[in-house]
Design a protein around this motif. Structure first.
Motif, PDB file in Angstrom:
ATOM      1  N   GLU A 107      -6.211  13.234  -4.562  1.00 26.57           N
ATOM      2  CA  GLU A 107      -7.969  12.792  -5.106  1.00 26.57           C
ATOM      3  C   GLU A 107      -8.169  11.866  -5.708  1.00 26.57           C
ATOM      4  O   GLU A 107      -8.590  10.895  -5.659  1.00 26.57           O
ATOM      5  CB  GLU A 107      -8.684  13.998  -4.762  1.00 26.57           C
ATOM      6  CG  GLU A 107      -8.640  14.908  -3.730  1.00 26.57           C
ATOM      7  CD  GLU A 107      -7.986  15.991  -3.715  1.00 26.57           C
ATOM      8  OE1 GLU A 107      -6.819  16.116  -4.336  1.00 26.57           O
ATOM      9  OE2 GLU A 107      -7.372  16.401  -2.506  1.00 26.57           O
ATOM     10  N   GLU A 108      -7.055  11.993  -7.073  1.00 28.11           N
ATOM     11  CA  GLU A 108      -6.714  11.026  -7.971  1.00 28.11           C
ATOM     12  C   GLU A 108      -6.684   9.216  -7.504  1.00 28.11           C
ATOM     13  O   GLU A 108      -7.405   8.698  -7.964  1.00 28.11           O
ATOM     14  CB  GLU A 108      -6.038  11.373  -9.080  1.00 28.11           C
ATOM     15  CG  GLU A 108      -6.529  12.549 -10.042  1.00 28.11           C
ATOM     16  CD  GLU A 108      -5.957  13.539 -10.437  1.00 28.11           C
ATOM     17  OE1 GLU A 108      -6.441  14.222 -11.545  1.00 28.11           O
ATOM     18  OE2 GLU A 108      -4.234  13.349 -10.528  1.00 28.11           O
ATOM     19  N   ALA A 109      -5.514   9.712  -6.712  1.00 26.00           N
ATOM     20  CA  ALA A 109      -5.000   8.204  -6.117  1.00 26.00           C
ATOM     21  C   ALA A 109      -6.118   7.782  -5.205  1.00 26.00           C
ATOM     22  O   ALA A 109      -6.126   6.238  -5.465  1.00 26.00           O
ATOM     23  CB  ALA A 109      -3.207   8.639  -5.530  1.00 26.00           C
ATOM     24  N   ALA A 110      -6.793   8.509  -3.664  1.00 26.94           N
ATOM     25  CA  ALA A 110      -7.583   7.418  -3.525  1.00 26.94           C
ATOM     26  C   ALA A 110      -8.260   6.967  -4.338  1.00 26.94           C
ATOM     27  O   ALA A 110      -8.862   6.208  -4.370  1.00 26.94           O
ATOM     28  CB  ALA A 110      -7.891   8.905  -2.573  1.00 26.94           C
ATOM     29  N   GLN A 111      -9.159   7.746  -5.716  1.00 28.19           N
ATOM     30  CA  GLN A 111     -10.304   7.766  -6.218  1.00 28.19           C
ATOM     31  C   GLN A 111      -9.439   5.923  -6.852  1.00 28.19           C
ATOM     32  O   GLN A 111     -10.303   4.579  -7.147  1.00 28.19           O
ATOM     33  CB  GLN A 111     -10.562   8.453  -7.258  1.00 28.19           C
ATOM     34  CG  GLN A 111     -11.862   7.800  -7.913  1.00 28.19           C
ATOM     35  CD  GLN A 111     -12.235   9.216  -8.662  1.00 28.19           C
ATOM     36  OE1 GLN A 111     -11.726   9.755  -9.133  1.00 28.19           O
ATOM     37  NE2 GLN A 111     -13.420   8.705  -9.801  1.00 28.19           N
ATOM     38  N   GLU A 152       1.014  -0.995   0.159  1.00 30.64           N
ATOM     39  CA  GLU A 152       0.141   0.124  -0.278  1.00 30.64           C
ATOM     40  C   GLU A 152       0.853   1.644   0.165  1.00 30.64           C
ATOM     41  O   GLU A 152       0.940   2.141  -0.968  1.00 30.64           O
ATOM     42  CB  GLU A 152      -1.011   0.142   0.979  1.00 30.64           C
ATOM     43  CG  GLU A 152      -2.077  -1.264   1.552  1.00 30.64           C
ATOM     44  CD  GLU A 152      -3.050  -1.224   2.418  1.00 30.64           C
ATOM     45  OE1 GLU A 152      -2.157  -0.442   3.548  1.00 30.64           O
ATOM     46  OE2 GLU A 152      -3.717  -2.079   2.046  1.00 30.64           O
ATOM     47  N   GLN A 153       1.598   1.432   0.722  1.00 33.04           N
ATOM     48  CA  GLN A 153       2.568   2.472   0.730  1.00 33.04           C
ATOM     49  C   GLN A 153       3.392   2.186  -0.620  1.00 33.04           C
ATOM     50  O   GLN A 153       3.356   3.659  -0.550  1.00 33.04           O
ATOM     51  CB  GLN A 153       4.050   2.079   2.281  1.00 33.04           C
ATOM     52  CG  GLN A 153       3.382   2.858   3.623  1.00 33.04           C
ATOM     53  CD  GLN A 153       4.039   2.011   4.581  1.00 33.04           C
ATOM     54  OE1 GLN A 153       5.061   1.748   4.036  1.00 33.04           O
ATOM     55  NE2 GLN A 153       3.565   2.416   5.481  1.00 33.04           N
ATOM     56  N   ARG A 154       3.847   1.905  -1.256  1.00 38.15           N
ATOM     57  CA  ARG A 154       4.658   1.690  -2.120  1.00 38.15           C
ATOM     58  C   ARG A 154       3.453   2.619  -3.668  1.00 38.15           C
ATOM     59  O   ARG A 154       4.465   3.027  -3.753  1.00 38.15           O
ATOM     60  CB  ARG A 154       5.317   0.115  -2.768  1.00 38.15           C
ATOM     61  CG  ARG A 154       6.342   0.032  -2.586  1.00 38.15           C
ATOM     62  CD  ARG A 154       7.252  -1.640  -3.121  1.00 38.15           C
ATOM     63  NE  ARG A 154       6.466  -2.203  -3.624  1.00 38.15           N
ATOM     64  CZ  ARG A 154       6.093  -3.221  -2.426  1.00 38.15           C
ATOM     65  NH1 ARG A 154       6.971  -3.397  -1.290  1.00 38.15           N
ATOM     66  NH2 ARG A 154       5.003  -4.685  -2.618  1.00 38.15           N
ATOM     67  N   GLU A 155       2.199   1.664  -3.234  1.00 36.92           N
ATOM     68  CA  GLU A 155       1.334   1.755  -4.407  1.00 36.92           C
ATOM     69  C   GLU A 155       1.186   3.710  -4.200  1.00 36.92           C
ATOM     70  O   GLU A 155       1.281   4.542  -5.027  1.00 36.92           O
ATOM     71  CB  GLU A 155       0.000   1.067  -4.007  1.00 36.92           C
ATOM     72  CG  GLU A 155      -0.879   1.380  -5.223  1.00 36.92           C
ATOM     73  CD  GLU A 155      -2.443   0.880  -5.169  1.00 36.92           C
ATOM     74  OE1 GLU A 155      -2.645   0.282  -5.324  1.00 36.92           O
ATOM     75  OE2 GLU A 155      -3.122   1.175  -3.815  1.00 36.92           O
TER      76      GLU A 155
END
Length: 185
Positions: free
Chosen positions: A130-134, A114-117
């Motif tokens: 916002e884009e990454a969370a989506q 998750e951290q690498r992503e």
């Protein structure tokens, strides 16, 4: 009867070429260099000279083109009499970048998925939180938290201190770590 070698005629035109170059440049040293360049170009291009034509005109054309080419080149150059600009153009040795990149990869591999992503999306790829969370199907706060924790852990693993300058040669690596140093140090 064989034609005389046109190269023999070249020497006759040197004083006139120098005078022309002096009038163009107004600098004896630059004029001499320009004549030398023109003679070199003419000498290596004698196969293009047509015997029986006006050699003086041919040589002056080469000299004139040499002058204007050097003028165009000078417009693109940065004057640096005291060497101040040159000092800013230093390039770090390539091995430093490879060593730092090796350290970065080793530390990056120790992060959880998750951290690498999060770092890849927000830091290296330039997506907003916002884009990454989506994309990941999580809340914006979660993405910010993952990214912050990942940057902090990466900085810890790479043993980056408050006063230590980040000297990465890889822009993507630098972008991943920069926010960590700015936000936490």
């Amino acid at each position: 009867m064989t034609q005389p070698d046109p190269r023999d005629e070249l020497v006759e035109h040197l004083p006139a070429m120098r005078g022309f170059a002096l009038n163009l440049t107004r600098n004896p040293s630059v004029a001499d260099d320009m004549v030398q360049d023109a003679v070199e170009k003419a000498w290596t291009s004698f196969d293009k000279f047509e015997p029986g034509t006006n050699m003086r005109a041919w040589l002056f054309t080469i000299l004139r083109n040499t002058y204007y080419s050097s003028r165009r080149k000078m417009r693109r150059e940065v004057p640096d009499v005291d060497g101040a600009h040159t000092e800013t153009l230093a390039e770090k040795p390539a091995h430093d970048g490879r060593l730092q990149m090796t350290d970065f990869r080793a530390a990056f591999a120790q992060l959880n998925d998750e951290q690498r992503e999060a770092l890849l999306l927000v830091g290296a790829s330039g997506f907003s939180y916002e884009e990454a969370a989506q994309m990941c199907g999580v809340a914006v706060g979660t993405m910010k938290s993952r990214t912050g924790r990942a940057r902090q852990k990466l900085a810890d693993l790479m043993e980056l201190d408050d006063d230590e300058a980040l000297e990465m040669t890889d822009d993507a690596t630098l972008s991943v770590l920069t926010a960590a140093k700015a936000a936490t140090f």
